[in-house]
Motif scaffolding. Structure first.
Motif, PDB file in Angstrom:
ATOM      1  N   UNK A   1      33.218  33.643  43.181  1.00 45.53           N
ATOM      2  CA  UNK A   1      33.594  34.853  43.908  1.00 45.53           C
ATOM      3  C   UNK A   1      34.582  35.685  43.086  1.00 45.53           C
ATOM      4  N   UNK A   2      35.537  35.019  42.438  1.00 47.87           N
ATOM      5  CA  UNK A   2      36.499  35.730  41.583  1.00 47.87           C
ATOM      6  C   UNK A   2      35.774  36.402  40.420  1.00 47.87           C
ATOM      7  N   UNK A   3      34.825  35.705  39.812  1.00 48.36           N
ATOM      8  CA  UNK A   3      34.082  36.256  38.682  1.00 48.36           C
ATOM      9  C   UNK A   3      33.271  37.476  39.136  1.00 48.36           C
ATOM     10  N   UNK A   4      32.654  37.387  40.289  1.00 47.11           N
ATOM     11  CA  UNK A   4      31.844  38.496  40.807  1.00 47.11           C
ATOM     12  C   UNK A   4      32.741  39.685  41.158  1.00 47.11           C
ATOM     13  N   UNK A   5      33.918  39.402  41.708  1.00 49.59           N
ATOM     14  CA  UNK A   5      34.863  40.473  42.048  1.00 49.59           C
ATOM     15  C   UNK A   5      35.394  41.166  40.812  1.00 49.59           C
ATOM     16  N   UNK A   6      35.636  40.395  39.748  1.00 43.77           N
ATOM     17  CA  UNK A   6      36.127  40.964  38.494  1.00 43.77           C
ATOM     18  C   UNK A   6      35.084  41.833  37.822  1.00 43.77           C
ATOM     19  N   UNK A   7      33.816  41.451  37.954  1.00 44.75           N
ATOM     20  CA  UNK A   7      32.739  42.216  37.335  1.00 44.75           C
ATOM     21  C   UNK A   7      32.526  43.536  38.063  1.00 44.75           C
ATOM     22  N   UNK A   8      32.779  43.511  39.387  1.00 44.66           N
ATOM     23  CA  UNK A   8      32.552  44.727  40.186  1.00 44.66           C
ATOM     24  C   UNK A   8      33.705  45.719  40.017  1.00 44.66           C
ATOM     25  N   UNK A   9      34.872  45.222  39.650  1.00 40.69           N
ATOM     26  CA  UNK A   9      36.051  46.092  39.569  1.00 40.69           C
ATOM     27  C   UNK A   9      36.078  46.947  38.333  1.00 40.69           C
TER      28      UNK A   9
END
Length: 72
Positions: free
Chosen positions: A64-72
């Motif tokens: 979830x952290x990795x996906x959030x970082x990619x979206x930001x």
């Protein structure tokens, strides 16, 4: 009561993933998972004897952290 305690303990142990299972999860080689662990890229594993086991809940949070970082 002892049987229930033993069953609960076994369920907690069984939930952990081996290096090979983590490799399948991320579609990479087991050596890549070991390297990621070595450089601190993955969440900490738990060493049990010669094996390293990974908590799937920690991997889910990491995903979830990795996906959030990619979206930001």
């Amino acid at each position: 009561m002892k049987l229930a305690e033993g069953t609960a303990l076994q369920e907690r142990i069984d939930k952990y993933l081996t290096t090979e299972e983590v490799a399948r999860r991320y579609r990479v080689a087991a050596g890549t998972v070991r390297y990621w662990r070595h450089i601190g890229y993955l969440p900490e594993g738990v060493k049990r004897g010669r094996r390293v086991l990974y908590d799937p809940d920690a991997l889910d949070r990491w995903d979830a952290e990795q996906a959030g970082g990619a979206a930001a």
